[in-house]
Design a protein around this motif. Structure first.
Motif, PDB file in Angstrom:
ATOM      1  N   VAL A  31       0.787  -1.230   0.000  1.00 50.48           N
ATOM      2  CA  VAL A  31       0.000   0.000   0.000  1.00 50.48           C
ATOM      3  C   VAL A  31       0.821   1.283   0.000  1.00 50.48           C
ATOM      4  CG1 VAL A  31      -1.967  -1.138   1.097  1.00 50.48           C
ATOM      5  CG2 VAL A  31      -0.231  -0.021   2.528  1.00 50.48           C
ATOM      6  N   ARG A  59       0.531   4.356  -2.483  1.00 51.07           N
ATOM      7  CA  ARG A  59      -0.545   4.049  -3.438  1.00 51.07           C
ATOM      8  C   ARG A  59      -1.904   4.513  -2.916  1.00 51.07           C
ATOM      9  NH1 ARG A  59       0.943  -2.245  -4.868  1.00 51.07           N
ATOM     10  NH2 ARG A  59       2.473  -1.785  -6.479  1.00 51.07           N
ATOM     11  N   VAL A  70      -5.650   3.555  -2.113  1.00 51.23           N
ATOM     12  CA  VAL A  70      -6.238   2.302  -1.635  1.00 51.23           C
ATOM     13  C   VAL A  70      -7.739   2.460  -1.473  1.00 51.23           C
ATOM     14  CG1 VAL A  70      -6.289   0.677   0.313  1.00 51.23           C
ATOM     15  CG2 VAL A  70      -4.109   1.640  -0.456  1.00 51.23           C
ATOM     16  N   ALA A  88      -3.831   0.435   6.245  1.00 49.98           N
ATOM     17  CA  ALA A  88      -3.218   0.943   5.013  1.00 49.98           C
ATOM     18  C   ALA A  88      -2.691   2.360   5.220  1.00 49.98           C
ATOM     19  CB  ALA A  88      -4.228   0.890   3.869  1.00 49.98           C
ATOM     20  N   ALA A 147      -0.100   4.496   2.828  1.00 47.55           N
ATOM     21  CA  ALA A 147      -0.905   4.679   1.617  1.00 47.55           C
ATOM     22  C   ALA A 147      -1.009   6.176   1.319  1.00 47.55           C
ATOM     23  CB  ALA A 147      -2.295   4.081   1.806  1.00 47.55           C
ATOM     24  N   VAL A 182      -6.593   6.769   1.277  1.00 45.54           N
ATOM     25  CA  VAL A 182      -7.434   5.616   1.586  1.00 45.54           C
ATOM     26  C   VAL A 182      -8.887   6.052   1.510  1.00 45.54           C
ATOM     27  CG1 VAL A 182      -8.068   3.848   3.271  1.00 45.54           C
ATOM     28  CG2 VAL A 182      -5.691   4.628   3.123  1.00 45.54           C
TER      29      VAL A 182
END
Length: 155
Positions: free
Chosen positions: A12, A15, A17, A31, A36, A39
């Motif tokens: 994660v 990125r 998510v 995450a 992340a 999210v």
């Protein structure tokens, strides 16, 4: 799922998510804690969305939670789609699997947590990890249940 995300931050980190059928938001919080970029938590239950907001705040992370049914789409723009225990009945499995396949087809990494439900099409997934999880004996048939984390094939 949350344990897997915490143990594998590379899944994660950096990125976007989507925590699908997020429940209390535990997976989305994990995450966010593991880096992340963003999210999003989707739930069809307003009480669950309230719980997600409380849990995110308690953990000092940002999780954008909303009451929404995304299953007719593909989860865009999320780069990672996480879904826990969504194959518990035939009608739900029939909606979730096509969604997850569309997300995978557009390039998202798709990871599912499943405690051995009958409607998970195992032949379409690859086992990534397994955990023994304590459960409420009144709701399950044992004090511990093996939960498997699966990646949608083709990843």
């Amino acid at each position: 799922m949350a344990r897997y995300v915490l143990d594998h931050p590379e899944l994660v980190a950096g990125r976007s998510v989507l925590d699908l059928a997020a429940g209390s938001g535990l997976v989305g919080v994990a995450a966010a804690l593991r880096g992340a970029r963003s999210v999003r938590a989707a739930e069809i239950d307003a009480y669950a969305v309230a719980a997600i907001e409380v849990n995110a705040a308690a953990n000092g992370v940002e999780v954008a939670a909303a009451v929404e049914d995304l299953l007719d789409g593909d989860g865009a723009p999320a780069e990672v789609v996480l879904a826990g225990d969504v194959f518990y009945e035939r009608t739900m499995a029939a909606r979730f699997l096509p969604f997850l396949q569309r997300a995978r087809a557009r390039g998202a990494v798709v990871v599912v947590g499943d405690p051995g439900r009958a409607y998970l099409p195992r032949e379409r997934f690859t086992a990534l990890a397994a955990y023994e999880v304590p459960v409420v004996a009144d709701l399950e048939d044992a004090a511990l249940k093996t939960t498997t984390v699966w990646g949608l094939a083709g990843q």
